[in-house]
Design a protein around this motif. Structure first.
Motif, mmCIF file in Angstrom:
data_model
loop_
_atom_site.group_PDB
_atom_site.id
_atom_site.type_symbol
_atom_site.label_atom_id
_atom_site.label_comp_id
_atom_site.label_asym_id
_atom_site.label_seq_id
_atom_site.Cartn_x
_atom_site.Cartn_y
_atom_site.Cartn_z
ATOM 1 N N LEU A 1 -6.526 -0.458 3.025
ATOM 2 C CA LEU A 1 -5.997 0.794 2.494
ATOM 3 C C LEU A 1 -4.474 0.774 2.487
ATOM 4 O O LEU A 1 -3.840 1.139 1.495
ATOM 5 C CB LEU A 1 -6.513 1.995 3.294
ATOM 6 C CG LEU A 1 -5.946 3.350 2.899
ATOM 7 C CD1 LEU A 1 -6.260 3.689 1.448
ATOM 8 C CD2 LEU A 1 -6.472 4.428 3.841
ATOM 9 N N GLY A 2 -3.890 0.344 3.589
ATOM 10 C CA GLY A 2 -2.434 0.260 3.659
ATOM 11 C C GLY A 2 -1.863 -0.652 2.587
ATOM 12 O O GLY A 2 -0.865 -0.324 1.935
ATOM 13 N N ARG A 3 -2.500 -1.785 2.386
ATOM 14 C CA ARG A 3 -2.046 -2.734 1.356
ATOM 15 C C ARG A 3 -2.204 -2.142 -0.039
ATOM 16 O O ARG A 3 -1.342 -2.324 -0.897
ATOM 17 C CB ARG A 3 -2.807 -4.041 1.478
ATOM 18 C CG ARG A 3 -2.401 -4.840 2.684
ATOM 19 C CD ARG A 3 -3.185 -6.121 2.802
ATOM 20 N NE ARG A 3 -2.734 -6.891 3.958
ATOM 21 C CZ ARG A 3 -3.416 -7.893 4.473
ATOM 22 N NH1 ARG A 3 -4.570 -8.268 3.952
ATOM 23 N NH2 ARG A 3 -2.940 -8.543 5.520
ATOM 24 N N LEU A 4 -3.314 -1.447 -0.265
ATOM 25 C CA LEU A 4 -3.533 -0.818 -1.562
ATOM 26 C C LEU A 4 -2.471 0.235 -1.844
ATOM 27 O O LEU A 4 -1.909 0.282 -2.947
ATOM 28 C CB LEU A 4 -4.929 -0.192 -1.609
ATOM 29 C CG LEU A 4 -5.320 0.442 -2.929
ATOM 30 C CD1 LEU A 4 -6.781 0.176 -3.210
ATOM 31 C CD2 LEU A 4 -5.042 1.924 -2.944
ATOM 32 N N LEU A 5 -2.167 1.072 -0.866
ATOM 33 C CA LEU A 5 -1.160 2.114 -1.049
ATOM 34 C C LEU A 5 0.226 1.510 -1.266
ATOM 35 O O LEU A 5 0.995 1.986 -2.104
ATOM 36 C CB LEU A 5 -1.155 3.067 0.148
ATOM 37 C CG LEU A 5 -2.419 3.910 0.315
ATOM 38 C CD1 LEU A 5 -2.382 4.669 1.631
ATOM 39 C CD2 LEU A 5 -2.618 4.852 -0.859
ATOM 40 N N ASN A 6 0.532 0.450 -0.549
ATOM 41 C CA ASN A 6 1.804 -0.249 -0.718
ATOM 42 C C ASN A 6 1.901 -0.835 -2.127
ATOM 43 O O ASN A 6 2.927 -0.669 -2.807
ATOM 44 C CB ASN A 6 1.928 -1.349 0.344
ATOM 45 C CG ASN A 6 3.182 -2.169 0.182
ATOM 46 O OD1 ASN A 6 3.232 -3.082 -0.638
ATOM 47 N ND2 ASN A 6 4.188 -1.871 0.992
ATOM 48 N N SER A 7 0.849 -1.492 -2.578
ATOM 49 C CA SER A 7 0.844 -2.093 -3.918
ATOM 50 C C SER A 7 0.954 -1.036 -5.013
ATOM 51 O O SER A 7 1.666 -1.225 -5.995
ATOM 52 C CB SER A 7 -0.432 -2.907 -4.136
ATOM 53 O OG SER A 7 -0.462 -4.018 -3.278
ATOM 54 N N ALA A 8 0.244 0.077 -4.823
ATOM 55 C CA ALA A 8 0.284 1.153 -5.818
ATOM 56 C C ALA A 8 1.680 1.764 -5.887
ATOM 57 O O ALA A 8 2.187 2.061 -6.982
ATOM 58 C CB ALA A 8 -0.746 2.226 -5.482
ATOM 59 N N ARG A 9 2.311 1.937 -4.751
ATOM 60 C CA ARG A 9 3.683 2.479 -4.724
ATOM 61 C C ARG A 9 4.632 1.555 -5.472
ATOM 62 O O ARG A 9 5.416 1.996 -6.320
ATOM 63 C CB ARG A 9 4.152 2.652 -3.272
ATOM 64 C CG ARG A 9 5.607 3.101 -3.157
ATOM 65 C CD ARG A 9 6.063 3.239 -1.727
ATOM 66 N NE ARG A 9 5.950 2.051 -0.912
ATOM 67 C CZ ARG A 9 6.788 0.988 -0.986
ATOM 68 N NH1 ARG A 9 7.776 0.978 -1.855
ATOM 69 N NH2 ARG A 9 6.612 -0.047 -0.183
ATOM 70 N N LYS A 10 4.545 0.276 -5.187
ATOM 71 C CA LYS A 10 5.413 -0.699 -5.848
ATOM 72 C C LYS A 10 5.135 -0.785 -7.344
ATOM 73 O O LYS A 10 6.060 -0.914 -8.146
ATOM 74 C CB LYS A 10 5.269 -2.061 -5.186
ATOM 75 C CG LYS A 10 5.886 -2.095 -3.799
ATOM 76 C CD LYS A 10 5.697 -3.450 -3.138
ATOM 77 C CE LYS A 10 6.353 -3.483 -1.766
ATOM 78 N NZ LYS A 10 6.127 -4.778 -1.087
ATOM 79 N N ALA A 11 3.849 -0.704 -7.731
ATOM 80 C CA ALA A 11 3.488 -0.749 -9.145
ATOM 81 C C ALA A 11 4.066 0.432 -9.916
ATOM 82 O O ALA A 11 4.369 0.319 -11.106
ATOM 83 C CB ALA A 11 1.961 -0.791 -9.304
ATOM 84 N N LYS A 12 4.225 1.564 -9.233
ATOM 85 C CA LYS A 12 4.831 2.754 -9.852
ATOM 86 C C LYS A 12 6.355 2.674 -9.839
ATOM 87 O O LYS A 12 7.026 3.572 -10.341
ATOM 88 C CB LYS A 12 4.397 4.027 -9.104
ATOM 89 C CG LYS A 12 2.972 4.418 -9.319
ATOM 90 C CD LYS A 12 2.805 5.079 -10.664
ATOM 91 C CE LYS A 12 1.417 5.650 -10.798
ATOM 92 N NZ LYS A 12 1.212 6.240 -12.108
ATOM 93 N N GLY A 13 6.904 1.633 -9.226
ATOM 94 C CA GLY A 13 8.348 1.483 -9.155
ATOM 95 C C GLY A 13 9.011 2.428 -8.172
ATOM 96 O O GLY A 13 10.190 2.751 -8.319
ATOM 97 N N LEU A 14 8.252 2.870 -7.176
ATOM 98 C CA LEU A 14 8.786 3.813 -6.185
ATOM 99 C C LEU A 14 9.196 3.086 -4.909
ATOM 100 O O LEU A 14 8.470 2.217 -4.419
ATOM 101 C CB LEU A 14 7.742 4.869 -5.824
ATOM 102 C CG LEU A 14 7.264 5.794 -6.932
ATOM 103 C CD1 LEU A 14 6.132 6.671 -6.430
ATOM 104 C CD2 LEU A 14 8.400 6.634 -7.456
ATOM 105 N N SER A 15 10.322 3.453 -4.364
ATOM 106 C CA SER A 15 10.728 2.970 -3.046
ATOM 107 C C SER A 15 10.000 3.807 -2.001
ATOM 108 O O SER A 15 9.399 4.845 -2.310
ATOM 109 C CB SER A 15 12.238 3.110 -2.865
ATOM 110 O OG SER A 15 12.590 4.487 -2.787
ATOM 111 N N GLN A 16 10.084 3.371 -0.761
ATOM 112 C CA GLN A 16 9.513 4.177 0.317
ATOM 113 C C GLN A 16 10.215 5.527 0.391
ATOM 114 O O GLN A 16 9.567 6.541 0.649
ATOM 115 C CB GLN A 16 9.614 3.434 1.652
ATOM 116 C CG GLN A 16 8.667 2.264 1.747
ATOM 117 C CD GLN A 16 8.754 1.539 3.078
ATOM 118 O OE1 GLN A 16 9.742 1.653 3.801
ATOM 119 N NE2 GLN A 16 7.728 0.766 3.397
#
Length: 78
Positions: free
Chosen positions: A6-21
């Motif tokens: 889940l953590g990896r999926l959320l991280n990948s989805a955030r990056k795919a949207k071009g969003l920083s933390q």
């Protein structure tokens, strides 16, 4: 799905949207360090946080019996 997945999926989805933390943190109302922590420790994420993250990232949550066909998205919407 495991918490690590889940953590990896959320991280990948955030990056795919071009969003920083920082960007995601502002959208879901937490600090950047909390985003970082929860991407590494998703088991500590509340259901409310998960739903906010999914909304911010354009993700959908689906719950059902393992092995059963996925339900149609038209059956029930929250």
């Amino acid at each position: 799905m495991t918490a690590l997945q889940l953590g990896r999926l959320l991280n990948s989805a955030r990056k795919a949207k071009g969003l920083s933390q920082n960007d995601l943190a502002a959208k879901v109302g937490v600090g950047q360090s909390r985003v970082s922590h929860l991407e590494q420790h998703a088991e500590e994420m509340s259901v409310a946080q998960l739903m906010a993250w999914c909304a911010a990232l354009g993700l959908e949550v689906s719950i059902g019996h393992r092995g059963a066909p996925a339900a149609s998205s038209s059956t029930s919407v929250w």
